[in-house]
Write a protein that holds these residues in place. Structure first.
Motif, PDB file in Angstrom:
ATOM      1  N   GLY A 249     -36.208 -35.684  57.200  1.00  0.00           N
ATOM      2  CA  GLY A 249     -35.583 -36.086  58.446  1.00  0.00           C
ATOM      3  C   GLY A 249     -36.068 -35.294  59.630  1.00  0.00           C
ATOM      4  O   GLY A 249     -36.165 -35.796  60.743  1.00  0.00           O
ATOM      5  N   THR A 250     -36.420 -34.015  59.415  1.00  0.00           N
ATOM      6  CA  THR A 250     -36.903 -33.192  60.514  1.00  0.00           C
ATOM      7  C   THR A 250     -38.272 -33.642  60.978  1.00  0.00           C
ATOM      8  O   THR A 250     -38.527 -33.789  62.163  1.00  0.00           O
ATOM      9  CB  THR A 250     -36.963 -31.723  60.058  1.00  0.00           C
ATOM     10  OG1 THR A 250     -35.687 -31.347  59.570  1.00  0.00           O
ATOM     11  CG2 THR A 250     -37.338 -30.827  61.204  1.00  0.00           C
ATOM     12  N   MET A 251     -39.188 -33.889  60.031  1.00  0.00           N
ATOM     13  CA  MET A 251     -40.528 -34.327  60.420  1.00  0.00           C
ATOM     14  C   MET A 251     -40.489 -35.725  61.014  1.00  0.00           C
ATOM     15  O   MET A 251     -41.248 -36.051  61.915  1.00  0.00           O
ATOM     16  CB  MET A 251     -41.447 -34.295  59.204  1.00  0.00           C
ATOM     17  CG  MET A 251     -41.837 -32.905  58.776  1.00  0.00           C
ATOM     18  SD  MET A 251     -43.091 -32.914  57.505  1.00  0.00           S
ATOM     19  CE  MET A 251     -43.348 -31.169  57.292  1.00  0.00           C
ATOM     20  N   GLY A 318     -49.766 -27.812  52.994  1.00  0.00           N
ATOM     21  CA  GLY A 318     -48.778 -28.821  52.605  1.00  0.00           C
ATOM     22  C   GLY A 318     -47.528 -28.207  52.023  1.00  0.00           C
ATOM     23  O   GLY A 318     -46.405 -28.630  52.342  1.00  0.00           O
ATOM     24  N   SER A 319     -47.696 -27.198  51.167  1.00  0.00           N
ATOM     25  CA  SER A 319     -46.523 -26.501  50.620  1.00  0.00           C
ATOM     26  C   SER A 319     -45.747 -25.786  51.708  1.00  0.00           C
ATOM     27  O   SER A 319     -44.511 -25.750  51.701  1.00  0.00           O
ATOM     28  CB  SER A 319     -46.973 -25.496  49.551  1.00  0.00           C
ATOM     29  OG  SER A 319     -47.654 -26.145  48.502  1.00  0.00           O
ATOM     30  N   THR A 326     -37.877 -28.708  54.771  1.00  0.00           N
ATOM     31  CA  THR A 326     -36.665 -28.735  53.946  1.00  0.00           C
ATOM     32  C   THR A 326     -35.670 -27.671  54.395  1.00  0.00           C
ATOM     33  O   THR A 326     -34.452 -27.908  54.406  1.00  0.00           O
ATOM     34  CB  THR A 326     -37.024 -28.533  52.472  1.00  0.00           C
ATOM     35  OG1 THR A 326     -38.081 -29.423  52.104  1.00  0.00           O
ATOM     36  CG2 THR A 326     -35.828 -28.792  51.580  1.00  0.00           C
ATOM     37  N   ALA A 327     -36.164 -26.507  54.768  1.00  0.00           N
ATOM     38  CA  ALA A 327     -35.276 -25.442  55.237  1.00  0.00           C
ATOM     39  C   ALA A 327     -34.600 -25.826  56.550  1.00  0.00           C
ATOM     40  O   ALA A 327     -33.407 -25.555  56.752  1.00  0.00           O
ATOM     41  CB  ALA A 327     -36.056 -24.140  55.397  1.00  0.00           C
ATOM     42  N   ARG A 386     -33.161 -20.531  44.821  1.00  0.00           N
ATOM     43  CA  ARG A 386     -33.568 -21.602  43.909  1.00  0.00           C
ATOM     44  C   ARG A 386     -34.533 -22.570  44.560  1.00  0.00           C
ATOM     45  O   ARG A 386     -35.462 -23.056  43.921  1.00  0.00           O
ATOM     46  CB  ARG A 386     -32.326 -22.361  43.429  1.00  0.00           C
ATOM     47  CG  ARG A 386     -31.470 -21.608  42.431  1.00  0.00           C
ATOM     48  CD  ARG A 386     -30.386 -22.487  41.836  1.00  0.00           C
ATOM     49  NE  ARG A 386     -29.380 -22.847  42.825  1.00  0.00           N
ATOM     50  CZ  ARG A 386     -29.302 -24.039  43.398  1.00  0.00           C
ATOM     51  NH1 ARG A 386     -30.164 -25.000  43.085  1.00  0.00           N
ATOM     52  NH2 ARG A 386     -28.358 -24.306  44.285  1.00  0.00           N
ATOM     53  N   GLN A 387     -34.341 -22.868  45.838  1.00  0.00           N
ATOM     54  CA  GLN A 387     -35.148 -23.877  46.516  1.00  0.00           C
ATOM     55  C   GLN A 387     -36.071 -23.302  47.569  1.00  0.00           C
ATOM     56  O   GLN A 387     -37.177 -23.808  47.766  1.00  0.00           O
ATOM     57  CB  GLN A 387     -34.236 -24.919  47.163  1.00  0.00           C
ATOM     58  CG  GLN A 387     -34.956 -26.096  47.791  1.00  0.00           C
ATOM     59  CD  GLN A 387     -33.989 -27.132  48.326  1.00  0.00           C
ATOM     60  OE1 GLN A 387     -32.776 -26.982  48.208  1.00  0.00           O
ATOM     61  NE2 GLN A 387     -34.510 -28.192  48.913  1.00  0.00           N
ATOM     62  N   PHE A 388     -35.647 -22.223  48.234  1.00  0.00           N
ATOM     63  CA  PHE A 388     -36.412 -21.685  49.357  1.00  0.00           C
ATOM     64  C   PHE A 388     -37.091 -20.360  49.049  1.00  0.00           C
ATOM     65  O   PHE A 388     -37.626 -19.729  49.967  1.00  0.00           O
ATOM     66  CB  PHE A 388     -35.504 -21.531  50.574  1.00  0.00           C
ATOM     67  CG  PHE A 388     -34.835 -22.821  50.983  1.00  0.00           C
ATOM     68  CD1 PHE A 388     -35.582 -23.958  51.185  1.00  0.00           C
ATOM     69  CD2 PHE A 388     -33.467 -22.898  51.139  1.00  0.00           C
ATOM     70  CE1 PHE A 388     -34.980 -25.149  51.551  1.00  0.00           C
ATOM     71  CE2 PHE A 388     -32.857 -24.080  51.500  1.00  0.00           C
ATOM     72  CZ  PHE A 388     -33.615 -25.218  51.704  1.00  0.00           C
ATOM     73  N   TYR A 389     -37.039 -19.883  47.818  1.00  0.00           N
ATOM     74  CA  TYR A 389     -37.794 -18.709  47.372  1.00  0.00           C
ATOM     75  C   TYR A 389     -37.468 -17.458  48.185  1.00  0.00           C
ATOM     76  O   TYR A 389     -38.331 -16.612  48.422  1.00  0.00           O
ATOM     77  CB  TYR A 389     -39.294 -18.978  47.419  1.00  0.00           C
ATOM     78  CG  TYR A 389     -39.717 -20.158  46.576  1.00  0.00           C
ATOM     79  CD1 TYR A 389     -40.045 -19.988  45.229  1.00  0.00           C
ATOM     80  CD2 TYR A 389     -39.776 -21.448  47.106  1.00  0.00           C
ATOM     81  CE1 TYR A 389     -40.426 -21.067  44.437  1.00  0.00           C
ATOM     82  CE2 TYR A 389     -40.152 -22.531  46.328  1.00  0.00           C
ATOM     83  CZ  TYR A 389     -40.473 -22.333  44.996  1.00  0.00           C
ATOM     84  OH  TYR A 389     -40.847 -23.398  44.219  1.00  0.00           O
TER      85      TYR A 389
END
Length: 422
Positions: A249-251, A318-319, A326-327, A386-389
């Motif tokens: 949604g942000t992009m 890309g990563s 996502t953040a 878990r998701q954002f390292y």
């Protein structure tokens, strides 16, 4: 004297009338008479409740616990914060880039992390494989003048001190800067390139320091193919096809309207002749949109295509884009929990960290964990890890301010406040 005369001429003892007893004040009653009155039953001593009152009270308590918004009114706004950097030694863009890279991730907890050794190695490897890039918007959020930052980035890129990398259709989060020394170091240490491709690209960058698009005759087709596979170049098809990747949604908020809806650019397709191949996206439209099939184009076919240009890229960009987008989406969702989509910075930081128990000065939380007692939520069980390292809250907040998603203002009562703009 007879007994009848003693009793007053009556053979019966008359009780005093109830009116006489009621006419006396209650304060004159003796303690014995008050204790002699019958005590109320245990049922009558219970508090009276309406049917269903207990269920409503429990539901209100549950809703209060689930509601994380303790501020049901708008925060006081005494002006926006000019610069988010707390380090007053930041003076220019290179210092800001080093500052951003050094504070991107939180250190892995030494004890009670809630992660296995395998997961910890995955987190560390993920961090190491990320490119040493920073968004221009992030640098502008740290320094006080975005226009001065833009002029400085252009000047440093012209002198060959910085490299500017732009990912099309990604808006502010897709414009990166990287130190030329870091980019050359990553180019030299990779093992996926031949010596000729590596040295020829370095020579081209030295002679064209501010170039973002590679000239068609600068390198051989085989060398271009190596660089594309290694991630140092990206093929951009300019024949009307839009590389429509999965956007968050942000992009999507920064993409052009036609890029959000269709797989082809309406601006380019409208110029094509009716009934021609260009009106449906041109050759290889399905492949360039992310699909596959018999009409897909290989790397060599794209190299020979006159409608293909090659831009500088960074391996792992890309990563990086996926992590940042996502953040930012998660940060906006945390602000959406508040009624007016604004919250104090301390409250928002606590939500981002996942309510992890903090260790006080006396170390009570550490002592309880050493005894095996449960204290709060372990860091490894939160979304931050878990998701954002382990992405830090301050880093994400600065990125969101630079991208124009939120604004930070002074409240003078509960510290700084954060307000969502989209």
């Amino acid at each position: 004297m007879s007994l009848r005369s003693i009793l007053g001429g009556s053979g019966r003892v008359k009780k005093k009338s109830s009116s006489t007893l009621s006419s006396r004040p209650s304060a004159t009653r003796s303690p014995s008479s008050s204790s002699a009155s019958p005590s109320p039953s245990w049922a009558s001593s219970l508090p009276r409740r309406k049917p269903g009152a207990g269920a409503r009270t429990a539901s209100k308590r549950k809703n209060f616990e689930d509601d994380d918004d303790f501020f049901h009114d708008k925060l006081d706004d005494f002006g926006l914060v000019a610069a988010l950097a707390v380090d007053l030694s930041l003076r220019d863009t290179p210092q800001a880039i080093q500052y951003i890279r050094a504070r991107m991730f939180a250190p892995v907890p030494d004890a009670a992390a809630g992660m296995t050794s395998t997961r910890i190695s995955e987190v560390l490897n993920y961090r190491r494989n990320l490119p040493p890039i920073s968004s221009v918007a992030h640098v502008q959020a740290l320094l006080s003048s975005p226009s001065a930052v833009e002029r400085e980035v252009a000047e440093l890129a012209r002198r060959g001190f910085l490299r500017r990398i732009v990912v099309p259709r990604r808006g502010a989060v897709g414009e990166f800067v990287v130190l030329a020394s870091d980019y050359e170091a990553s180019l030299r240490k990779t093992t996926a390139l031949s010596d000729s491709a590596r040295e020829n690209l370095l020579k081209y960058l030295a002679s064209n320091p501010d170039s973002q698009v590679l000239a068609r005759d600068a390198l051989k087709p085989s060398e271009i193919e190596e660089l594309v596979r290694a991630g140092f170049l990206t093929a951009h098809h300019t024949g009307g096809v839009v590389h429509y990747d999965a956007m968050s949604g942000t992009m999507g908020s920064y993409a052009r309207p036609e890029d959000k809806i269709t797989l082809t650019s309406l601006e380019t397709v409208s110029r094509q002749a009716a009934g021609s191949l260009g009106t449906v996206g041109g050759q290889g439209a399905l492949h360039n949109a992310g699909g596959s099939g018999g009409g897909s184009l290989s790397t060599r076919a794209l190299t020979s295509s006159p409608a293909t240009e090659y831009r500088l890229a960074a391996p792992g960009a890309g990563s990086f884009l996926k992590l940042v987008s996502t953040a930012l989406d998660h940060l906006l969702s945390l602000l959406g929990k508040s009624k007016f989509r604004e919250a104090p910075e301390s409250t928002l930081k606590e939500r981002w960290d996942g309510g992890v128990a903090k260790v006080d000065d006396a170390g009570h939380a550490t002592a309880k964990r050493a005894r095996g007692e449960f204290v709060g939520v372990l860091p490894g069980q939160t979304r931050k890890w878990r998701q954002f390292y382990g992405l830090t809250f301050d880093w994400v907040l600065q990125e969101a301010v630079g991208a124009g998603l939120v604004e930070v203002f002074e409240t003078r009562s509960v510290g700084r406040g954060v307000r969502a703009l989209r």
